[in-house]
Write an enzyme that holds these catalytic residues in place. Structure first.
Site, PDB file in Angstrom:
ATOM      1  N   TRP A  30     -14.283  18.453  -7.810  1.00  0.00           N
ATOM      2  CA  TRP A  30     -13.329  18.842  -6.768  1.00  0.00           C
ATOM      3  C   TRP A  30     -12.111  19.334  -7.540  1.00  0.00           C
ATOM      4  CZ3 TRP A  30      -8.359  17.886  -5.136  1.00  0.00           C
ATOM      5  CH2 TRP A  30      -8.049  18.252  -3.816  1.00  0.00           C
TER       6      TRP A  30
ATOM      7  N   ARG B 105     -18.060  13.522  -3.123  1.00  0.00           N
ATOM      8  CA  ARG B 105     -16.785  13.360  -3.826  1.00  0.00           C
ATOM      9  C   ARG B 105     -16.190  14.698  -4.272  1.00  0.00           C
ATOM     10  NH1 ARG B 105     -16.075   8.076  -5.450  1.00  0.00           N
ATOM     11  NH2 ARG B 105     -14.480   8.761  -6.897  1.00  0.00           N
TER      12      ARG B 105
ATOM     13  N   GLU C  98     -11.185  18.778  10.556  1.00  0.00           N
ATOM     14  CA  GLU C  98     -11.744  18.708   9.202  1.00  0.00           C
ATOM     15  C   GLU C  98     -13.155  19.245   9.113  1.00  0.00           C
ATOM     16  OE1 GLU C  98     -11.725  14.819   7.371  1.00  0.00           O
ATOM     17  OE2 GLU C  98     -12.220  13.834   9.241  1.00  0.00           O
TER      18      GLU C  98
ATOM     19  N   HIS D  70       7.255  17.733  26.380  1.00  0.00           N
ATOM     20  CA  HIS D  70       8.372  18.006  25.459  1.00  0.00           C
ATOM     21  C   HIS D  70       8.043  19.125  24.479  1.00  0.00           C
ATOM     22  CE1 HIS D  70      10.466  14.527  27.048  1.00  0.00           C
ATOM     23  NE2 HIS D  70       9.302  13.891  26.995  1.00  0.00           N
TER      24      HIS D  70
ATOM     25  N   LYS E   3     -10.818  14.783  13.396  1.00  0.00           N
ATOM     26  CA  LYS E   3     -12.259  15.010  13.210  1.00  0.00           C
ATOM     27  C   LYS E   3     -12.606  16.476  13.420  1.00  0.00           C
ATOM     28  CE  LYS E   3     -13.112  12.252  11.510  1.00  0.00           C
ATOM     29  NZ  LYS E   3     -12.422  11.050  11.139  1.00  0.00           N
TER      30      LYS E   3
ATOM     31  N   CYS F 250     -14.251  14.103  -7.438  1.00  0.00           N
ATOM     32  CA  CYS F 250     -15.168  14.352  -8.542  1.00  0.00           C
ATOM     33  C   CYS F 250     -16.120  13.175  -8.688  1.00  0.00           C
ATOM     34  CB  CYS F 250     -14.473  14.564  -9.889  1.00  0.00           C
ATOM     35  SG  CYS F 250     -13.381  15.964  -9.928  1.00  0.00           S
TER      36      CYS F 250
ATOM     37  N   ASN G  55     -12.874  12.419 -14.166  1.00  0.00           N
ATOM     38  CA  ASN G  55     -12.428  12.370 -12.768  1.00  0.00           C
ATOM     39  C   ASN G  55     -10.985  11.874 -12.797  1.00  0.00           C
ATOM     40  OD1 ASN G  55     -11.967  11.788 -10.067  1.00  0.00           O
ATOM     41  ND2 ASN G  55     -13.250   9.958 -10.064  1.00  0.00           N
ATOM     42  N   GLY G  56     -10.063  12.694 -12.302  1.00  0.00           N
ATOM     43  CA  GLY G  56      -8.658  12.276 -12.305  1.00  0.00           C
ATOM     44  C   GLY G  56      -7.771  13.442 -12.701  1.00  0.00           C
TER      45      GLY G  56
ATOM     46  N   GLU H 122      -7.103  10.822  16.078  1.00  0.00           N
ATOM     47  CA  GLU H 122      -8.350  10.754  15.323  1.00  0.00           C
ATOM     48  C   GLU H 122      -9.331  11.838  15.794  1.00  0.00           C
ATOM     49  OE1 GLU H 122      -9.259   9.553  12.700  1.00  0.00           O
ATOM     50  OE2 GLU H 122     -11.428   9.354  12.749  1.00  0.00           O
TER      51      GLU H 122
ATOM     52  N   LYS I 244     -14.410  12.980  -0.229  1.00  0.00           N
ATOM     53  CA  LYS I 244     -14.468  11.714   0.482  1.00  0.00           C
ATOM     54  C   LYS I 244     -13.386  10.736   0.034  1.00  0.00           C
ATOM     55  CE  LYS I 244     -16.392   8.761   3.300  1.00  0.00           C
ATOM     56  NZ  LYS I 244     -16.088   8.977   4.720  1.00  0.00           N
TER      57      LYS I 244
HETATM   58  O1  M6R Z   1     -10.859   6.019   1.830  1.00  0.00           O
HETATM   59  P1  M6R Z   1      -9.618   6.007   2.683  1.00  0.00           P
HETATM   60  O2  M6R Z   1      -9.861   5.358   3.999  1.00  0.00           O
HETATM   61  O3  M6R Z   1      -8.428   5.464   1.996  1.00  0.00           O
HETATM   62  O4  M6R Z   1      -9.351   7.539   2.970  1.00  0.00           O
HETATM   63  C1  M6R Z   1      -8.234   7.961   3.675  1.00  0.00           C
HETATM   64  C2  M6R Z   1      -8.390   9.403   4.098  1.00  0.00           C
HETATM   65  O5  M6R Z   1      -8.527  10.231   2.977  1.00  0.00           O
HETATM   66  C3  M6R Z   1      -9.607   9.610   5.007  1.00  0.00           C
HETATM   67  O6  M6R Z   1      -9.554   8.782   6.124  1.00  0.00           O
HETATM   68  C4  M6R Z   1      -9.695  11.056   5.458  1.00  0.00           C
HETATM   69  O7  M6R Z   1      -8.626  11.369   6.308  1.00  0.00           O
HETATM   70  C5  M6R Z   1     -11.037  11.330   6.131  1.00  0.00           C
HETATM   71  N1  M6R Z   1     -11.598  12.560   5.651  1.00  0.00           N
HETATM   72  C6  M6R Z   1     -10.950  11.397   7.600  1.00  0.00           C
HETATM   73  O8  M6R Z   1     -12.170  11.687   8.200  1.00  0.00           O
END
Ligand code: M6R
Length: 613
Positions: free
Chosen positions: A75, A27, A493, A509, A490, A2, A101-102, A486, A608
């Protein structure tokens, strides 16, 4: 999660708020709203969807002129994304409006009490309960709004950043935080509030970061800070170093692509002033006071989530190889609910781009309560994690706005690499000549990333061939195993294709059962100590008709003759390969997502900074 924006001053509030909400849309983006106060009263306008949907809705409204206002991009946590659940929320009398926000964890019991008193609710949110509760306290205690907010904050459990405006006081904004970020911009006769500094930077570089349990009272253009016990605090004004261009797309179609291309610069910025290969010096100012503890650590414990956790896994290899110190990499979300063993000789590193991740913050607090020294590796200056840790180093990657983390990952690895090399040097676990060679090689990384980016066109062509795949497998070994994780993250997501990352040797395995002519397998098969083994794994996949895309070291013809597509990256020391091998994987996921028509910068269901657990 948010985004919050508020304004009070001489200018018109709405354009500032709308622009700010667009900057904060990373956000959360399932609904948006504003509240404005003028001769027509305190009016709330809100809409399901993006800020642009709210803008369209506002076109039909009259008298939107106001010098005070609050805005929110959501969000969803409590209640589905729709117009009713969008913020701001009114109190019962509609004299107050709140953005939040929270999460208020005890909202259900507060709501029940209010229902028993005859209150009615227009939404399913915990936030509406919050503002109704404040109004109820104000009425019953016959006190000021400020006092009612303070009393309410003593009762609510959970996380919040809130801003409240009141019909009865057209020059007043009250804000408070616990666990969710809030920045106050101090201009000339005007104040701005936002979840981060991006909506503020264009108007002022003077900011105050609100602390947990602090209340900000902005009345008649004066800012007063008090803690929850009503003790006044002096505002500490920070100067923002951020440039406006850093938060704009700068001609790129998406922030993610811009951020991928920024990596030569962001890595260079991260190394600048810290690494001097000629003199063999690595200086991380943040470590100064804790050098003894770091140097003599018996164990390093790394706490992080998501992409930052992957950077932590790379660091495990780095610290173990160069400094011979055992490392444990923990998902912060798991660590916080265990009863983890933290010993006297442990050195804890928390990694986070946003510096706001709720699980990482909670894990830090737990480790602190067990006596650990915590070192933060964060990107967002002034965020909560750098303030909760004992010391730290910023990654200096600049604002990362695309939800999928790219340049933050390589900057995190850059800081962690410097830490590992420095530690190895101090502990005498790397020879002087090796140390000098490694520093020299690390300094070359920005220009090698630049070279790796030259494969973008080829990667775009490869992406076109695989954009309709339903599954992907990413395999790598050693330093490239976290890169495989990673790469898979990517793709998942932003393109919504199911993808899994595995250590290449683990394929036999289980995952090998998935291989057929439909299955694209991305191998990271660079020339390193496990090259031969990975080549064998490639042959095993080819024997089962899998489609192989391989990331290889430039000039590698053997793998080229074996696979369907190769993407070359420059040669470097094995330990620095992740900084290069992740780049083609970032581009692959980007192009596939674009070709599938996905919203790359704002993928569905994601935000984010994950400020709720
Ligand atoms: O802000 P942070 O690095 O603590 O965030 C951690 C994860 O939420 C963040 O890396 C998330 O997995 C990303 N969307 C990955 O691209």
């Amino acid at each position: 999660m948010c985004g919050i924006v508020a304004y009070v001053g001489q200018r018109e509030a709405l354009p500032i708020i709308i622009k700010g909400l667009k900057r904060l849309e990373y956000r959360g983006y399932d609904s948006a709203g504003v509240a404005l106060l003028n001769s027509d009263g305190l009016n709330v306008y809100k809409k399901k969807g993006k800020v642009s949907d709210l803008e369209e809705h506002l076109l039909d409204q009259k008298n939107l002129k106001s010098h005070i206002g609050i805005g929110h991009t959501r969000w969803a946590t409590h209640g589905e994304p729709n117009d009713r659940n969008a913020h701001p929320h009114y109190s019962q009398s509609e004299n107050l409006a709140l953005i939040h926000n929270g999460i208020i964890e005890n909202y259900a019991s507060i709501k029940q009490d209010l229902l028993n008193k005859g209150y009615t609710f227009n939404s399913d949110t915990d936030s509406e309960v919050f503002i109704q509760f404040i109004e109820d306290i104000k009425k019953n205690a016959n006190c000021t709004l400020e006092e009612a907010v303070r009393l309410a904050l003593h009762k609510v459990v959970g996380a919040y950043a809130i801003v409240i405006m009141s019909k009865e006081d057209p020059n007043l904004l009250i804000a408070a935080r616990k666990g969710s970020p809030l920045v106050i911009g101090v201009g000339e006769n005007e104040h701005f509030l936002a979840s981060d500094a991006t909506p503020i930077i264009e108007y002022t570089n003077q900011v105050v970061y609100l602390d947990d349990f602090q209340i900000a009272i902005i009345r008649d253009n004066k800012l007063q800070l008090k803690n929850i016990e009503n003790v006044e605090n002096t505002p500490y004004i920070h100067k923002l170093e951020m440039e406006l261009e850093a938060i704009e797309k700068g001609g790129f179609e998406h922030f993610m692509l811009k951020e991928i291309y920024e990596q030569p610069k962001s890595i260079a910025d991260c190394l600048r002033g810290r690494l001097d290969a000629k003199s063999g010096r690595v200086v991380l100012g943040g470590l100064r006071d804790y050098m003894n503890k770091f140097e003599h650590a018996d164990r390093i414990v790394i706490l992080a989530c998501g992409t930052s956790w992957h950077a932590g896994l790379v660091a495990e290899y780095l610290f173990e190889e160069f400094a011979r110190v055992p490392v444990e990499v923990e998902y912060a979300s798991e660590f916080r609910y265990r009863n983890p063993v933290i010993r006297e000789g442990d050195f804890v590193i928390a990694i986070s781009q946003s510096g706001e991740t709720a699980d990482t913050l909670a894990a830090i607090e737990l480790a602190k309560s067990k006596g650990a020294i915590i070192f933060g590796v964060c990107n967002v200056v002034g965020s909560s994690i750098p303030r909760a840790t004992h010391a730290g180093s910023y990654t200096h990657a600049g604002p990362e706005i695309g939800v999928a983390s790219t340049k933050a990952f390589t900057a995190q690895i850059s800081v962690l690499t410097m830490m590992a090399l420095m530690l190895g040097h101090r502990r005498g676990t790397i020879t002087e000549s090796n140390y000098m060679m490694l520093l020299n090689e690390l300094e070359q990384i920005p220009s090698k990333v630049e070279k790796a980016l030259k494969s973008a066109k080829l990667i775009e062509e490869i992406s076109a061939k695989f954009k309709d795949a339903r599954n992907f497998l990413y395999l790598g070994r050693g330093y490239n195993f976290p890169v495989a994780l990673e790469g898979a993250l990517k793709l998942k997501e932003i393109s919504y294709i199911h993808a899994e990352g595995y250590p290449a040797a683990e394929m036999k395995h289980g995952p090998i059962a998935l291989i057929d002519e439909e299955m694209p397998v991305v191998f990271i098969a660079t020339k390193d100590s496990s090259y031969e083994k990975v080549v064998s794994n490639i042959q095993e996949v080819k024997a089962r008709k899998g489609k192989v895309i391989a990331v290889v070291t430039e000039g590698d013809h053997d793998v080229k003759n074996m696979v369907d597509h190769v993407i070359e990256i420059p040669d470097t020391h094995e330990a620095f390969v992740p900084l290069l091998s992740v780049v083609p994987l970032q581009l692959l996921s980007y192009y596939i997502a674009v070709m599938r028509g996905c919203n790359v910068d704002q993928p569905r269901n994601l935000a984010k900074s994950v400020t709720v657990e």
